[in-house]
Design a protein around this motif. Sequence first.
Motif, PDB file in Angstrom:
ATOM      1  N   SER A   1      63.002   3.608  33.099  1.00 39.29           N
ATOM      2  CA  SER A   1      63.323   2.265  33.479  1.00 39.29           C
ATOM      3  C   SER A   1      63.096   2.088  34.924  1.00 39.29           C
ATOM      4  CB  SER A   1      64.925   2.283  33.120  1.00 39.29           C
ATOM      5  OG  SER A   1      65.778   3.221  33.816  1.00 39.29           O
ATOM      6  N   ASP A   2      64.109   2.457  36.002  1.00 37.55           N
ATOM      7  CA  ASP A   2      63.703   2.372  37.423  1.00 37.55           C
ATOM      8  C   ASP A   2      63.565   3.408  38.150  1.00 37.55           C
ATOM      9  OD1 ASP A   2      66.386   2.353  37.200  1.00 37.55           O
ATOM     10  OD2 ASP A   2      66.997   0.791  38.519  1.00 37.55           O
ATOM     11  N   GLY A   3      63.566   4.694  37.415  1.00 35.95           N
ATOM     12  CA  GLY A   3      63.591   5.981  38.204  1.00 35.95           C
ATOM     13  C   GLY A   3      62.249   5.964  38.711  1.00 35.95           C
TER      14      GLY A   3
ATOM     15  N   ALA B   1      71.179   9.646  35.159  1.00 38.46           N
ATOM     16  CA  ALA B   1      70.191   9.621  35.794  1.00 38.46           C
ATOM     17  C   ALA B   1      69.070   9.025  35.143  1.00 38.46           C
ATOM     18  CB  ALA B   1      69.708  11.374  35.957  1.00 38.46           C
ATOM     19  N   HIS B   2      68.080   8.611  35.985  1.00 37.88           N
ATOM     20  CA  HIS B   2      66.974   7.535  35.604  1.00 37.88           C
ATOM     21  C   HIS B   2      65.656   8.057  35.771  1.00 37.88           C
ATOM     22  CE1 HIS B   2      69.811   4.413  35.255  1.00 37.88           C
ATOM     23  NE2 HIS B   2      70.530   4.568  36.306  1.00 37.88           N
ATOM     24  N   SER B   3      64.810   7.849  34.823  1.00 38.85           N
ATOM     25  CA  SER B   3      63.466   8.254  34.709  1.00 38.85           C
ATOM     26  C   SER B   3      62.466   6.793  34.941  1.00 38.85           C
ATOM     27  CB  SER B   3      62.949   8.914  33.393  1.00 38.85           C
ATOM     28  OG  SER B   3      62.868   7.921  32.510  1.00 38.85           O
TER      29      SER B   3
ATOM     30  N   ARG C   1      65.692  -5.172  38.776  1.00 38.67           N
ATOM     31  CA  ARG C   1      65.638  -5.825  40.207  1.00 38.67           C
ATOM     32  C   ARG C   1      65.198  -4.647  41.064  1.00 38.67           C
ATOM     33  NH1 ARG C   1      71.212  -7.569  41.834  1.00 38.67           N
ATOM     34  NH2 ARG C   1      71.727  -6.236  40.353  1.00 38.67           N
ATOM     35  N   THR C   2      65.318  -3.507  40.558  1.00 39.43           N
ATOM     36  CA  THR C   2      64.828  -2.277  41.672  1.00 39.43           C
ATOM     37  C   THR C   2      63.249  -2.461  41.468  1.00 39.43           C
ATOM     38  OG1 THR C   2      66.553  -0.887  40.644  1.00 39.43           O
ATOM     39  CG2 THR C   2      64.789   0.217  42.020  1.00 39.43           C
ATOM     40  N   HIS C   3      62.592  -2.623  40.252  1.00 38.46           N
ATOM     41  CA  HIS C   3      61.078  -2.728  40.543  1.00 38.46           C
ATOM     42  C   HIS C   3      60.943  -4.101  41.123  1.00 38.46           C
ATOM     43  CE1 HIS C   3      61.977  -0.726  36.469  1.00 38.46           C
ATOM     44  NE2 HIS C   3      60.878   0.030  36.928  1.00 38.46           N
TER      45      HIS C   3
ATOM     46  N   ASP D   1      68.634   5.931  31.157  1.00 39.66           N
ATOM     47  CA  ASP D   1      67.918   4.593  31.515  1.00 39.66           C
ATOM     48  C   ASP D   1      68.494   3.564  31.137  1.00 39.66           C
ATOM     49  OD1 ASP D   1      65.522   5.586  32.985  1.00 39.66           O
ATOM     50  OD2 ASP D   1      65.045   6.743  31.294  1.00 39.66           O
ATOM     51  N   HIS D   2      68.069   2.411  32.234  1.00 36.79           N
ATOM     52  CA  HIS D   2      68.836   1.083  31.827  1.00 36.79           C
ATOM     53  C   HIS D   2      68.390   0.462  30.392  1.00 36.79           C
ATOM     54  CE1 HIS D   2      70.379   0.655  35.989  1.00 36.79           C
ATOM     55  NE2 HIS D   2      69.109   1.070  36.384  1.00 36.79           N
ATOM     56  N   ASP D   3      69.271   0.194  29.662  1.00 34.07           N
ATOM     57  CA  ASP D   3      68.879  -0.357  28.307  1.00 34.07           C
ATOM     58  C   ASP D   3      67.784  -0.140  27.511  1.00 34.07           C
ATOM     59  OD1 ASP D   3      71.354  -2.429  28.823  1.00 34.07           O
ATOM     60  OD2 ASP D   3      70.031  -3.120  30.556  1.00 34.07           O
TER      61      ASP D   3
ATOM     62  N   PHE E   1      70.909   9.467  39.881  1.00 33.48           N
ATOM     63  CA  PHE E   1      69.430   9.734  40.436  1.00 33.48           C
ATOM     64  C   PHE E   1      68.436   8.935  39.924  1.00 33.48           C
ATOM     65  CE2 PHE E   1      65.461  12.009  40.655  1.00 33.48           C
ATOM     66  CZ  PHE E   1      65.423  12.738  41.939  1.00 33.48           C
ATOM     67  N   HIS E   2      67.472   8.399  41.029  1.00 33.63           N
ATOM     68  CA  HIS E   2      66.328   7.372  40.748  1.00 33.63           C
ATOM     69  C   HIS E   2      65.012   7.922  41.337  1.00 33.63           C
ATOM     70  CE1 HIS E   2      69.474   4.426  39.946  1.00 33.63           C
ATOM     71  NE2 HIS E   2      68.676   3.541  39.290  1.00 33.63           N
ATOM     72  N   ASP E   3      65.296   8.704  42.584  1.00 34.60           N
ATOM     73  CA  ASP E   3      63.805   9.047  43.234  1.00 34.60           C
ATOM     74  C   ASP E   3      64.266  10.096  44.468  1.00 34.60           C
ATOM     75  OD1 ASP E   3      62.105   8.607  45.235  1.00 34.60           O
ATOM     76  OD2 ASP E   3      62.247   6.354  45.406  1.00 34.60           O
TER      77      ASP E   3
HETATM   78 MN    MN Z   1      68.814   1.564  38.637  1.00 36.06          MN
END
Ligand code: MN
Length: 296
Positions: free
Chosen positions: A21-23, A16-18, A141-143, A46-48, A256-258
């Motif tokens: 990163s790109d959550g 899951a992402h917050s 890239r999501t951003h 989160d990514h990296d 999960f992102h959003d």
């Molecule tokens: Mn992502």
Amino acid sequence: MPEAHALHPGTIDLHAHSRASDGVLSPSDLVRLAAESGVRVLAVTDHDTTAGLAEATEAGQRWGTVIIPGVEFSCRWERMSLHIVGLGMQISHPGLCNHLAETDALRRARAEHIARKLAQCGIADALAETQKLAGHDRITRTHFARYLVAAGHTRDLVQAFKRYLGTGKPASVGSHWHTLDTTIDVIRAAGGLAVLAHPARYRLTRTRLDALLRAFRTAGGAAIEISTSSSTSDERTRLTRLCLQHGLAASAGSDFHDPQQQWIRFGSLPSLSPSLIPIWCHPSWPGTRTAQTAIP
Ligand code: MN
Ligand code: AMP
Ligand code: MN
Ligand code: MN
């Protein structure tokens, strides 16, 4: 930590992402939503970056959900970009910190390159505007896709990837991430387990997927994600067979992102075949190691 054998996808979610990163949710809001949806063990991945883990761990104590420290690593295998989820690492480990600092530099250079390509498409100032929206400079890239939607260049995220950011599109940039082998070494040296994220999303032929799983296992990988939000039952059957053939454990993660992406909800992951060994029953499962020493 809840009894491992009592857990199942739905009460455990390991991807899951917050906003780190790109959550879109803060780490605390992410943990709160997961807890309210019945998730008792959550890996924040989160990514990296480990930047959201200290806040997530604190929120976990407040909402009664165990937080597994995680990172979704970008890496490459045979010129392809892949994602490896590292779980239960000691997040102050120097090898891990160095690796993430190097990846951060690669990500910054890549974001500048993407912005230059967008400028060639007539979209100026994309990096500064995207950073403003993100609130940090770990730009994915999501951003960029969110900026393209917000500025009216594309209708939605899917179109932003189709028109500009997806592989082979005008603003796509080849990745120079660390290799699969190096990434798994770093995860293991920091005391973690390596999980191959969303194997069906790489669109590999059966032969290539087989080769990837062999390389992943040989490098010290522990598990592959089988229970995911977007997987079909056919995909899970196919991956279950491969997982058993390669002697790997199985993981479950929503990615999960959003909350607006209604098709990805906490607490609703499909169950795993009883023939599989869930990663939370793995002998090296991290248990309740905390993220108190998070490096921002
Ligand atoms: Mn992502
Ligand atoms: P990056 O690490 O910068 O390559 O960004 C990868 C992230 O972009 C993934 O984790 C997804 O969240 C998002 N992403 C990739 N492909 C798509 C797509 N086709 N549609 C929407 N989001 C995507
Ligand atoms: Mn991913
Ligand atoms: Mn992810």
